[in-house]
Design an enzyme around this catalytic site. Sequence first.
Site, short mmCIF file in Angstrom:
data_model
loop_
_atom_site.label_atom_id
_atom_site.label_comp_id
_atom_site.label_asym_id
_atom_site.label_seq_id
_atom_site.Cartn_x
_atom_site.Cartn_y
_atom_site.Cartn_z
N GLY A 197 -114.54 12.01 -85.95
CA GLY A 197 -113.68 12.25 -84.83
C GLY A 197 -112.08 12.57 -85.63
N PRO A 199 -108.32 11.29 -87.01
CG PRO A 199 -107.16 11.99 -88.80
CD PRO A 199 -108.15 12.60 -87.73
CB VAL A 201 -110.01 8.20 -82.32
CG1 VAL A 201 -111.21 7.66 -81.55
CG2 VAL A 201 -109.21 8.97 -81.34
N GLY A 202 -110.10 7.09 -85.42
CA GLY A 202 -110.62 6.28 -86.60
C GLY A 202 -110.08 5.13 -86.72
CD GLU A 219 -118.30 11.99 -92.69
OE1 GLU A 219 -117.23 12.80 -93.04
OE2 GLU A 219 -119.03 11.54 -93.57
CB CYS A 253 -113.77 18.42 -89.30
SG CYS A 253 -115.24 18.71 -90.26
P1 NAD Z 1 -112.09 12.44 -80.90
O1 NAD Z 1 -111.53 11.60 -82.05
O2 NAD Z 1 -111.01 12.73 -79.81
O3 NAD Z 1 -113.39 12.29 -80.24
C1 NAD Z 1 -114.49 11.88 -81.04
C2 NAD Z 1 -115.42 10.89 -80.40
O4 NAD Z 1 -114.75 9.94 -79.94
C3 NAD Z 1 -115.72 11.16 -78.91
O5 NAD Z 1 -117.03 10.84 -78.68
C4 NAD Z 1 -114.87 10.55 -78.07
O6 NAD Z 1 -115.26 10.00 -76.74
C5 NAD Z 1 -114.42 9.34 -78.78
N1 NAD Z 1 -113.05 8.66 -78.49
C6 NAD Z 1 -112.11 9.25 -78.33
N2 NAD Z 1 -111.00 8.56 -78.18
C7 NAD Z 1 -111.52 7.21 -78.39
C8 NAD Z 1 -110.91 5.93 -78.15
N3 NAD Z 1 -109.44 5.74 -77.88
N4 NAD Z 1 -111.82 4.89 -78.46
C9 NAD Z 1 -112.81 5.09 -78.79
N5 NAD Z 1 -113.66 6.27 -78.63
C10 NAD Z 1 -112.74 7.39 -78.55
O7 NAD Z 1 -112.06 13.78 -81.63
P2 NAD Z 1 -112.59 15.37 -81.11
O8 NAD Z 1 -111.63 15.94 -80.31
O9 NAD Z 1 -114.02 15.08 -80.46
O10 NAD Z 1 -112.82 15.97 -82.58
C11 NAD Z 1 -111.71 16.46 -83.44
C12 NAD Z 1 -111.39 15.72 -84.53
O11 NAD Z 1 -112.63 15.31 -85.22
C13 NAD Z 1 -110.64 16.51 -85.56
O12 NAD Z 1 -109.60 15.58 -86.28
C14 NAD Z 1 -111.69 17.06 -86.59
O13 NAD Z 1 -111.13 17.14 -87.78
C15 NAD Z 1 -112.76 15.80 -86.67
N6 NAD Z 1 -113.80 16.02 -87.06
C16 NAD Z 1 -114.15 15.45 -88.21
C17 NAD Z 1 -115.57 15.93 -88.76
C18 NAD Z 1 -116.02 15.57 -90.19
O14 NAD Z 1 -117.21 15.73 -90.38
N7 NAD Z 1 -115.33 14.61 -91.02
C19 NAD Z 1 -116.38 16.65 -87.81
C20 NAD Z 1 -115.85 17.36 -86.82
C21 NAD Z 1 -114.55 16.93 -86.51
#
Ligand code: NAD
Length: 473
Positions: A197, A199, A201-202, A219, A253
């Site tokens: 997801g 960065p 949230v990471g 990731e 991504c």
């Molecule tokens: P996101 O971080 O908003 O959500 C990802 C997951 O995290 C979801 O399941 C969501 O419910 C959960 N989440 C969201 N906020 C949270 C919080 N505060 N606490 C705990 N969990 C939480 O990401 P997204 O909008 O679903 O995806 C887009 C992002 O993901 C972009 O930055 C993209 O570059 C990245 N991405 C990376 C890869 C990779 O392989 N490196 C692949 C796909 C997407």
Amino acid sequence: MVDTVPAVDTKKIHRLFEAQRANQYKVAESSAGDRIRKLQKLGDAVMKYRPEIREALWQDYRRPAAEADLGEIYPVTSKIKHAKSHLRRWMAPQRVATPLAFVGSSSWVQYEPKGVCLVISPWNYPIQLALGPLISAVAAGNTVIIKPSESTPHSAAVLRKIVEEVFDENEVAVVEGAVDTATALLELPFNHIFFTGAPEVGKIVMAAAAKNLASVTLELGGKSPTIVDETADLGIASSRIAWAKFSNNGQICIAPDYVLVHESKMEAFIDAVKSRIREFYGEKAAESASYMRIINARHFQRVKSYLEDSINAGATVVYGGRSDPGDNFMEPTVVTGMPMDSPLMQQEIFGPVLPVVPYRDLQEAIDLIRSKEKPLGLYIYSKSTRNIERILRSTRAGGTCINHNAVHFFNPNLPFGGSNNSGIGKSHGKFGFVAFSNARAVYKQILPTALDKLTPPYNNLKMKLIDLTIKWF
Ligand code: NAD
């Protein structure tokens, strides 16, 4: 069909976690053959539900069947095939050399499962970014709870159906829900957390993991640049860049976030990209069955505001630019003249807008890339070995394609992942198996060892032996 996101069910989450905790050693003791059979069953279920997966992706955001197959089904089936043919070797103890001082012993590395794992996945590839980590986790002998994204509820429902058909919940379970569900899960002492997801949230995930000293694979994303130098084949570059940028509506991504083009090729490159967009989606992308939509109103407004704010700051739209908020539709859009501090050059775009920036000297392009966070992908279109080597040497990125964009993702022999802001740890193939494993060091004493002669009380002879060991071994 599915319209609402399930509320957090803490009781259920705790019950599943405890059930998996109790079952983890049984799962860990499975043989390579057992794990291969599980992976085969998972692959069969994915093929069985292929029509439902396509339908769910269409419901979620009008994903065309071809992109569902290429972007969700193929990555899963190919990863399963790869794991099935390599798993015995990955699981086998790996002998390592023994220093002379320890002659009479043997040593090896034995990969053991981490234990109970959590996979939190995003919406942009809701099937394969949940099942990809699952394949590695199962291959490594773990139990897993998956929390898919709430933004693609139809896909999450099919995902749950597949997992429930293949696994008992004390081995693998899907827990649907939004941020509150992810937060409740993150409070539990998982052994490993695999998060895909944003960065920002990471950082939240890593902070939660720190409380239990859980290991993490993150990731993440960011702005992945593409360089088109003065030697590049513009036909190839424009076609592959337009494909990687506008497939999935730019919600990838590893999409080329922005393009740096040598100034002598700027006009020709923009003309070529415009032609490719017309070839791919016709004059009216809104009517093309091959053109997707932005996932939801929030992300539509986000991308639109990046575009509008950048236009207000001086950017020019050279192709597309029109949108329909009622349909979360935005034309494939190409933009030039963005100030470097405008949102299009500062934020990860994750939508169908391609900023193109001219550069005069390669160092200028390198400096711009270095001024930003390390990207997940960095792409180079060039026929000059000198330029390619220079860019590889003087920049950093999770992965790079030369004369292509994003396809390094599909080679299971390559590690996939970012670096720092774009990610921590690697996935895919053996790298994914290792991410979900602890590399256990095993040392076996076979013959008598000189160490036995060095036990207290220490005397001059023993000190001499230690001196000799330091000097010669
Ligand atoms: P996101 O971080 O908003 O959500 C990802 C997951 O995290 C979801 O399941 C969501 O419910 C959960 N989440 C969201 N906020 C949270 C919080 N505060 N606490 C705990 N969990 C939480 O990401 P997204 O909008 O679903 O995806 C887009 C992002 O993901 C972009 O930055 C993209 O570059 C990245 N991405 C990376 C890869 C990779 O392989 N490196 C692949 C796909 C997407």
